[in-house]
Design a protein around this motif. Structure first.
Motif, PDB file in Angstrom:
ATOM      1  N   LYS A 257     -35.468 -47.456  41.027  1.00  0.00           N
ATOM      2  CA  LYS A 257     -35.778 -47.141  39.619  1.00  0.00           C
ATOM      3  C   LYS A 257     -34.627 -46.353  38.980  1.00  0.00           C
ATOM      4  CE  LYS A 257     -40.258 -48.419  39.305  1.00  0.00           C
ATOM      5  NZ  LYS A 257     -40.474 -49.128  40.502  1.00  0.00           N
ATOM      6  N   ALA A 258     -34.548 -46.457  37.647  1.00  0.00           N
ATOM      7  CA  ALA A 258     -33.500 -45.733  36.919  1.00  0.00           C
ATOM      8  C   ALA A 258     -33.651 -44.223  37.109  1.00  0.00           C
ATOM      9  CB  ALA A 258     -33.568 -46.093  35.444  1.00  0.00           C
ATOM     10  N   ASP A 259     -34.895 -43.773  37.324  1.00  0.00           N
ATOM     11  CA  ASP A 259     -35.153 -42.332  37.500  1.00  0.00           C
ATOM     12  C   ASP A 259     -34.304 -41.728  38.606  1.00  0.00           C
ATOM     13  OD1 ASP A 259     -37.100 -43.020  35.799  1.00  0.00           O
ATOM     14  OD2 ASP A 259     -38.747 -42.078  36.900  1.00  0.00           O
ATOM     15  N   LEU A 260     -34.060 -42.519  39.646  1.00  0.00           N
ATOM     16  CA  LEU A 260     -33.297 -42.007  40.789  1.00  0.00           C
ATOM     17  C   LEU A 260     -31.877 -41.639  40.356  1.00  0.00           C
ATOM     18  CD1 LEU A 260     -33.609 -42.079  44.188  1.00  0.00           C
ATOM     19  CD2 LEU A 260     -31.674 -43.568  43.812  1.00  0.00           C
ATOM     20  N   LEU A 261     -31.239 -42.564  39.630  1.00  0.00           N
ATOM     21  CA  LEU A 261     -29.866 -42.300  39.187  1.00  0.00           C
ATOM     22  C   LEU A 261     -29.844 -41.154  38.174  1.00  0.00           C
ATOM     23  CD1 LEU A 261     -28.455 -45.923  38.889  1.00  0.00           C
ATOM     24  CD2 LEU A 261     -28.297 -44.348  40.806  1.00  0.00           C
ATOM     25  N   GLU A 262     -30.854 -41.124  37.324  1.00  0.00           N
ATOM     26  CA  GLU A 262     -30.926 -40.038  36.333  1.00  0.00           C
ATOM     27  C   GLU A 262     -30.992 -38.685  37.026  1.00  0.00           C
ATOM     28  OE1 GLU A 262     -30.329 -40.218  33.193  1.00  0.00           O
ATOM     29  OE2 GLU A 262     -29.996 -42.339  33.615  1.00  0.00           O
ATOM     30  N   GLU A 263     -31.847 -38.607  38.044  1.00  0.00           N
ATOM     31  CA  GLU A 263     -32.018 -37.339  38.751  1.00  0.00           C
ATOM     32  C   GLU A 263     -30.717 -36.964  39.469  1.00  0.00           C
ATOM     33  OE1 GLU A 263     -34.434 -35.396  38.401  1.00  0.00           O
ATOM     34  OE2 GLU A 263     -34.185 -33.938  40.023  1.00  0.00           O
ATOM     35  N   LYS A 265     -27.722 -37.748  38.673  1.00  0.00           N
ATOM     36  CA  LYS A 265     -26.724 -37.306  37.686  1.00  0.00           C
ATOM     37  C   LYS A 265     -27.004 -35.869  37.241  1.00  0.00           C
ATOM     38  CE  LYS A 265     -25.882 -41.951  36.000  1.00  0.00           C
ATOM     39  NZ  LYS A 265     -25.989 -42.903  34.894  1.00  0.00           N
ATOM     40  N   LYS A 266     -28.289 -35.548  37.113  1.00  0.00           N
ATOM     41  CA  LYS A 266     -28.667 -34.187  36.684  1.00  0.00           C
ATOM     42  C   LYS A 266     -28.199 -33.148  37.701  1.00  0.00           C
ATOM     43  CE  LYS A 266     -33.114 -34.781  34.986  1.00  0.00           C
ATOM     44  NZ  LYS A 266     -34.489 -34.432  35.295  1.00  0.00           N
ATOM     45  N   LEU A 267     -28.299 -33.518  38.981  1.00  0.00           N
ATOM     46  CA  LEU A 267     -27.994 -32.543  40.038  1.00  0.00           C
ATOM     47  C   LEU A 267     -26.528 -32.587  40.473  1.00  0.00           C
ATOM     48  CD1 LEU A 267     -31.135 -33.148  42.322  1.00  0.00           C
ATOM     49  CD2 LEU A 267     -30.766 -31.247  40.756  1.00  0.00           C
ATOM     50  N   SER A 268     -25.788 -33.563  39.978  1.00  0.00           N
ATOM     51  CA  SER A 268     -24.432 -33.799  40.483  1.00  0.00           C
ATOM     52  C   SER A 268     -23.414 -32.765  40.002  1.00  0.00           C
ATOM     53  CB  SER A 268     -23.971 -35.182  40.023  1.00  0.00           C
ATOM     54  OG  SER A 268     -22.574 -35.272  40.109  1.00  0.00           O
ATOM     55  N   VAL A 269     -22.554 -32.342  40.926  1.00  0.00           N
ATOM     56  CA  VAL A 269     -21.423 -31.502  40.523  1.00  0.00           C
ATOM     57  C   VAL A 269     -20.133 -32.317  40.578  1.00  0.00           C
ATOM     58  CG1 VAL A 269     -22.315 -29.199  41.043  1.00  0.00           C
ATOM     59  CG2 VAL A 269     -21.315 -30.550  42.888  1.00  0.00           C
ATOM     60  N   THR A 270     -20.257 -33.612  40.869  1.00  0.00           N
ATOM     61  CA  THR A 270     -19.066 -34.465  40.979  1.00  0.00           C
ATOM     62  C   THR A 270     -18.715 -35.091  39.625  1.00  0.00           C
ATOM     63  OG1 THR A 270     -19.518 -34.948  43.292  1.00  0.00           O
ATOM     64  CG2 THR A 270     -18.132 -36.519  42.124  1.00  0.00           C
ATOM     65  N   LEU A 271     -19.755 -35.444  38.863  1.00  0.00           N
ATOM     66  CA  LEU A 271     -19.468 -36.124  37.593  1.00  0.00           C
ATOM     67  C   LEU A 271     -18.691 -35.206  36.652  1.00  0.00           C
ATOM     68  CD1 LEU A 271     -22.720 -38.167  36.921  1.00  0.00           C
ATOM     69  CD2 LEU A 271     -20.577 -38.881  37.991  1.00  0.00           C
ATOM     70  N   ASN A 272     -17.772 -35.825  35.939  1.00  0.00           N
ATOM     71  CA  ASN A 272     -16.893 -35.115  34.991  1.00  0.00           C
ATOM     72  C   ASN A 272     -15.898 -34.196  35.687  1.00  0.00           C
ATOM     73  OD1 ASN A 272     -18.201 -36.350  32.831  1.00  0.00           O
ATOM     74  ND2 ASN A 272     -19.862 -34.840  33.001  1.00  0.00           N
TER      75      ASN A 272
END
Ligand code: BTN
Length: 332
Positions: A257-263, A265-272
């Protein structure tokens, strides 16, 4: 060599513990033996074995009373899941035991737990120090997904670990692609996934999770931490694992589900962040801008081109805090 098939739960011990827990006080040997349909001598032997496992059981003329249970990850501590658990006081690596079991056809959701490992493995053939006090287990999954989506399982497992840490301790656990769990930029958990697949079918994915729970981390290790060090007190490892297994079940149901990727991304310190990803066969340097639907990291290189990393080691560049992959001798 350890016989994996013998590491299953003992039914009589399980039933005795259940009866003692439900009763809360003394239960006579006679009552236990008629409840279990076995002799009093057999009850006595199983009680002795439970005591050897670390259960404190008081014996009096009134019978037996359970005083306390050890903080071990024994199958009896996970009611309802006992039949799925293979438990080792010590093993080489839960990954090897799980592979053997998976090859022999054990079911989805089988869990191989060890109190300590003598040959614990990390990603990229690194050693994973596994002394007593940590939590080490491998979960055997048989997802009905295309092998291309297997990296989502890494994301799923890391989300479940972070959710457990946040829920139980209120600590801000964060995720570093592909699957490290960090607290204050220090690694507290590592995840290793091994897949057995054909072109279009996944036979099994074994997800190995190592958590620095009540382990001591030397002062000089600036990139690693343990839950005990972060909290200043020991944690209940069995409570942690119970909650984690529930979180895994919850996030597993959202795997595609899309929810998995959303979550994530919320917790990620790698993005950006600017990253260097050492992927199989190539090194990608640039800004981590997203994860795609397979769980691959999308990196924008200096010249604007977009590269995808399905797997690999990710180094955060220009960090103020130490990186979990730089200068690491060994990770526990
Ligand atoms: C990493 O390099 O970050 C992954 C570490 C994975 C360690 C766990 S502990 C349980 C399982 N058994 C192993 O030998 N490795 C994994």
């Amino acid at each position: 060599m350890v016989n994996i098939w013998k590491m299953k739960v003992n039914e009589t011990k399980k039933q005795i513990l259940k009866a003692l827990r439900e009763c809360g006080g003394y239960l006579s040997g006679e009552a236990l033996s008629s409840q279990m349909g076995t002799s009093r001598v057999s009850i006595w032997k199983h009680i002795r074995s439970l005591k050897e496992d670390g259960y404190v059981i008081k014996t009096s003329p009134k019978g037996y009373r359970l005083v306390s249970s050890p903080d071990l990850l024994l199958p009896y501590e996970f009611p309802g899941l006992e039949q799925r658990i293979y438990y080792f006081p010590e093993v080489g690596s839960t990954m090897d035991a799980a592979r053997e079991l998976a090859k022999k056809g054990v079911g989805e959701g089988t869990i191989v737990i060890a109190e300590a490992q003598t040959r614990g493995r990390g990603r990229l053939s690194r050693e994973w120090l596994s002394p007593e006090g940590g939590i080490y287990f491998t979960l055997i999954l048989r997802p009905r997904i295309s092998p291309a989506y297997a990296p989502r399982i890494n994301l799923m497992a890391s989300i479940a670990v972070a959710a457990t840490i946040r829920k139980l301790f209120g600590l801000k656990a964060e995720l570093k692609w592909p699957n490290d769990v960090l607290i204050k930029s220090r690694k507290v958990c590592g995840i290793l996934a091994e897949m057995d697949a054909e072109m279009d079918v996944v036979n099994f994915v074994n997800v190995g999770i190592g958590i620095n729970a009540n382990t001591s981390i030397p002062q000089f290790e600036k990139t690693v931490t343990s839950l005990r060090d972060m909290l200043g007190k020991e944690i209940s490892r069995k409570e942690f694992l119970s909650v984690l297994l529930m979180e895994i079940e919850r996030w597993q149901s959202l795997l595609m589900k899309a929810d998995l990727l959303e979550e994530w991304k919320k917790l990620s310190v790698t993005l950006n962040k600017d990253v260097r990803v050492v992927a199989p066969g190539e090194v990608i340097v640039g800004r981590a801008i997203d994860v795609d639907t397979t769980g691959a990291l999308i990196v924008k290189e200096r010249d604007g081109s977009l590269k995808k990393a399905m797997a690999g080691d990710c180094i955060h560049l220009r960090e103020e805090t130490p990186n979990t992959d730089i200068g690491e001798v060994s990770r526990r």
